[in-house]
Design a protein around this motif. Structure first.
Motif, PDB file in Angstrom:
ATOM      1  N   CYS A  60      37.734  37.493  45.172  1.00 42.96           N
ATOM      2  CA  CYS A  60      37.918  36.366  44.277  1.00 42.96           C
ATOM      3  C   CYS A  60      36.551  35.785  43.925  1.00 42.96           C
ATOM      4  O   CYS A  60      35.813  35.354  44.804  1.00 42.96           O
ATOM      5  CB  CYS A  60      38.772  35.319  44.988  1.00 42.96           C
ATOM      6  N   VAL A  63      37.716  30.263  41.285  1.00 44.64           N
ATOM      7  CA  VAL A  63      38.982  29.535  41.353  1.00 44.64           C
ATOM      8  C   VAL A  63      38.725  28.176  40.713  1.00 44.64           C
ATOM      9  O   VAL A  63      37.932  27.388  41.215  1.00 44.64           O
ATOM     10  CB  VAL A  63      39.478  29.335  42.800  1.00 44.64           C
ATOM     11  N   VAL A  74      42.195  31.886  38.263  1.00 44.82           N
ATOM     12  CA  VAL A  74      41.621  32.723  39.324  1.00 44.82           C
ATOM     13  C   VAL A  74      40.983  33.908  38.625  1.00 44.82           C
ATOM     14  O   VAL A  74      41.606  34.520  37.753  1.00 44.82           O
ATOM     15  CB  VAL A  74      42.716  33.205  40.297  1.00 44.82           C
ATOM     16  N   GLN A  76      38.077  37.387  38.522  1.00 44.39           N
ATOM     17  CA  GLN A  76      37.195  38.441  39.017  1.00 44.39           C
ATOM     18  C   GLN A  76      36.240  38.740  37.863  1.00 44.39           C
ATOM     19  O   GLN A  76      36.667  38.892  36.718  1.00 44.39           O
ATOM     20  CB  GLN A  76      38.012  39.680  39.370  1.00 44.39           C
ATOM     21  N   LEU A  95      42.342  41.672  42.102  1.00 46.86           N
ATOM     22  CA  LEU A  95      42.960  40.370  41.917  1.00 46.86           C
ATOM     23  C   LEU A  95      44.265  40.221  42.696  1.00 46.86           C
ATOM     24  O   LEU A  95      44.663  39.108  43.038  1.00 46.86           O
ATOM     25  CB  LEU A  95      43.167  40.093  40.428  1.00 46.86           C
ATOM     26  N   ALA A  98      42.999  38.819  45.864  1.00 45.67           N
ATOM     27  CA  ALA A  98      42.540  37.438  45.672  1.00 45.67           C
ATOM     28  C   ALA A  98      43.712  36.460  45.619  1.00 45.67           C
ATOM     29  O   ALA A  98      43.717  35.442  46.316  1.00 45.67           O
ATOM     30  CB  ALA A  98      41.710  37.350  44.396  1.00 45.67           C
ATOM     31  N   LEU A 102      44.738  33.496  48.265  1.00 42.34           N
ATOM     32  CA  LEU A 102      44.763  32.103  47.804  1.00 42.34           C
ATOM     33  C   LEU A 102      46.100  31.419  48.069  1.00 42.34           C
ATOM     34  O   LEU A 102      46.149  30.276  48.485  1.00 42.34           O
ATOM     35  CB  LEU A 102      44.485  32.030  46.306  1.00 42.34           C
ATOM     36  N   ILE A 135      45.307  34.470  35.636  1.00 43.22           N
ATOM     37  CA  ILE A 135      44.563  35.462  36.406  1.00 43.22           C
ATOM     38  C   ILE A 135      43.699  36.227  35.422  1.00 43.22           C
ATOM     39  O   ILE A 135      44.212  36.893  34.525  1.00 43.22           O
ATOM     40  CB  ILE A 135      45.523  36.409  37.154  1.00 43.22           C
TER      41      ILE A 135
END
Length: 153
Positions: A60, A63, A74, A76, A95, A98, A102, A135
């Motif tokens: 990640c 955020v 979120v 990448q 992701l 990630a 999270l 995302i």
């Protein structure tokens, strides 16, 4: 145009002219996208709290929790200084990791900056302050043809 990498877009050229974002390496591009997308004026302040990239970052890089807009982003990030045929699909797959960390991962297994972000995301959801969960895989290359499925269990 088969087999050729398209010329850089005007948005990538605009990003490249932003000296203030170059200090963030690959993450400068995702900050630029966040700033453009959400109309953020002070991206430096956002970078100080939203960037989570580092060792043990659980895949990640960013955020961003904005309870005023009821939104979480979120992300990448990947920036290539070389011409390539496509963006690495594995970065998009990262992701999955990630988002899982999270939303559901044990907090004590997270580095401090990511733990704080996970707590903020979870609190925003629990207090019903989030309506949108984005995302992002932000890169400067042609899109990979590999399909990536996001699964959070």
């Amino acid at each position: 145009m088969t087999g050729q990498v398209p010329s850089k877009s005007s948005s990538i050229a605009a990003y490249a002219s932003r000296d203030d974002l170059q200090q963030y390496g690959d993450n400068g591009l995702i900050l630029f996208a966040l700033q453009l997308s959400l109309g953020i004026e002070d991206i430096q302040s956002v970078a100080a709290t939203a960037l989570t990239d580092g060792s043990n970052d659980k895949k990640c890089d960013l955020v961003f929790v904005d309870t005023d807009r009821e939104r979480v982003v979120v992300g990448q990030a990947y920036y290539s200084g070389k011409e390539k045929q496509e963006a690495p699909a594995n970065k998009a797959s990262d992701l999955n990791t990630a988002v899982t960390w999270l939303l559901k991962g044990p907090l004590d297994g997270l580095p401090e900056n990511l733990r704080y972000a996970a707590e903020e995301v979870r609190e925003a959801f629990q207090s019903d302050k989030v309506r949108e969960f984005d995302i992002w895989y932000c890169h400067n290359l042609p899109e990979s043809l590999t399909q990536v499925e996001l699964v959070v269990s």
